[in-house]
Design a protein around this motif. Sequence first.
Motif, short mmCIF file in Angstrom:
data_model
loop_
_atom_site.label_atom_id
_atom_site.label_comp_id
_atom_site.label_asym_id
_atom_site.label_seq_id
_atom_site.Cartn_x
_atom_site.Cartn_y
_atom_site.Cartn_z
N UNK A 1 0.85 -1.20 0.00
CA UNK A 1 0.00 0.00 0.00
C UNK A 1 0.88 1.25 0.00
N UNK A 2 1.88 1.28 0.87
CA UNK A 2 2.74 2.46 0.98
C UNK A 2 3.47 2.73 -0.33
N UNK A 3 4.01 1.69 -0.95
CA UNK A 3 4.73 1.88 -2.21
C UNK A 3 3.78 2.35 -3.32
N UNK A 4 2.59 1.78 -3.34
CA UNK A 4 1.64 2.10 -4.41
C UNK A 4 1.10 3.52 -4.28
N UNK A 5 1.19 4.11 -3.09
CA UNK A 5 0.60 5.43 -2.87
C UNK A 5 1.64 6.51 -2.58
N UNK A 6 2.88 6.26 -2.98
CA UNK A 6 3.86 7.33 -3.04
C UNK A 6 4.69 7.59 -1.80
N UNK A 7 4.79 6.64 -0.89
CA UNK A 7 5.64 6.85 0.28
C UNK A 7 7.11 6.92 -0.16
N UNK A 8 7.86 7.83 0.46
CA UNK A 8 9.28 7.98 0.17
C UNK A 8 10.14 7.18 1.15
N UNK A 9 9.66 7.06 2.38
CA UNK A 9 10.37 6.36 3.45
C UNK A 9 9.39 5.48 4.19
N UNK A 10 9.82 4.29 4.57
CA UNK A 10 9.02 3.41 5.41
C UNK A 10 9.59 3.43 6.82
N UNK A 11 8.74 3.66 7.79
CA UNK A 11 9.14 3.57 9.19
C UNK A 11 8.61 2.25 9.73
N UNK A 12 9.54 1.32 10.04
CA UNK A 12 9.18 -0.05 10.42
C UNK A 12 9.69 -0.34 11.82
N UNK A 13 8.97 0.14 12.82
CA UNK A 13 9.36 -0.07 14.21
C UNK A 13 8.71 -1.34 14.74
N UNK A 14 9.03 -2.46 14.10
CA UNK A 14 8.53 -3.76 14.54
C UNK A 14 9.59 -4.79 14.27
#
Length: 351
Positions: free
Chosen positions: A190-203
């Motif tokens: 979803x994030x890639x398809x909707x234009x996110x520049x950075x992913x924050x993955x605190x898991x």
Amino acid sequence: MLNFAANFGEEVQDIHPFWSVNAFACLASDEVIMQLEARHDVAFVYHDELRRMLPENEKSYPVESKDNAWHVDKVNAPAVWNYNGTAGYTGNGVVVAILDTGVNYNHIDIAGSMWDGGPEFPHHGYDVVNHDNDPMDDYMHGTHCAGIVAGQGNAGTQTGIAPGAKIMAVKIMDETGYGGDAQIIEGIEFALAHGADILSCSFGDPETGGYALFRQLYEIVLDAGVVAAVAAGNVGDTQYTYPKPFNIEAPGNCPPPWFHPDQTLHGGHTAVVCVGATDANDKHSSFSSVGPVTWAEGANIGDYNDYPYQVGDPDLTGLIRPDISAPGSSITSLNYANNTGYVAHDGTSMA
């Protein structure tokens, strides 16, 4: 393969194909699973069991409002905002996807920093857990992380390092901090398809070890020109249970987009920038997980076989983890349960 699974009728339900990895998720009977496992064109079949993706031991502390949270000044963020006395760098124009427990987008410190999802996503993101467009935080973790990225200080305390950035809320964990691989993959897609520049993955998951599915996933993220800030994990002080090279949690153990200058062993790359935690004195936080890691041994590494590690061998040094460390002890950010409140937490999630 999807047609094969679909031919079983009610024995296979909720088929969900992914475009980022060569896989699909579904609910299937034991008979179908056995037939899938027997096929020569199926690499592996596994039970995507929901598991706790957030650490149990993140402490919380009450806080009083003040101008800047300590971590903001520690990393010299104000100097970056006003570089050379002119308009500096505030994160303006950057979309950060918070893949977490959701975000309380009504908190006054973050309301002005939310991604505009248009009429299709009026609540600034997507809830993968409940499959709706309202990713409201019902746990606390995602809101706290979002505030560290882009909190604007409207309620009295500046918590955001990049207050000009926009937050895309992607809820991949439920109200107990549990999630599964399918939810992580769907959220990242979803994030890639909707234009996110950075992913924050605190898991992360310390039980997984090197994990081929995550590594393939974050290779695709890198191919998309996106980087992922990933928590190293909070099991640094439990090396009797998770010894090196298995102390960094997955997916933080995936390789970075570049080689560290001291990285003598070379292997593959992914989008993962692994982040450890430090305290107010720039010292290693005792809970922060430590490397190196390896992809040359383990049950889940698939065809990956790089970064070998052997204690004391100068030629088998593994993969350096983390890539960078940042403030992670007693970090003040937004309280998800109060639209004007703050709370402090420990964790590499905060870093």
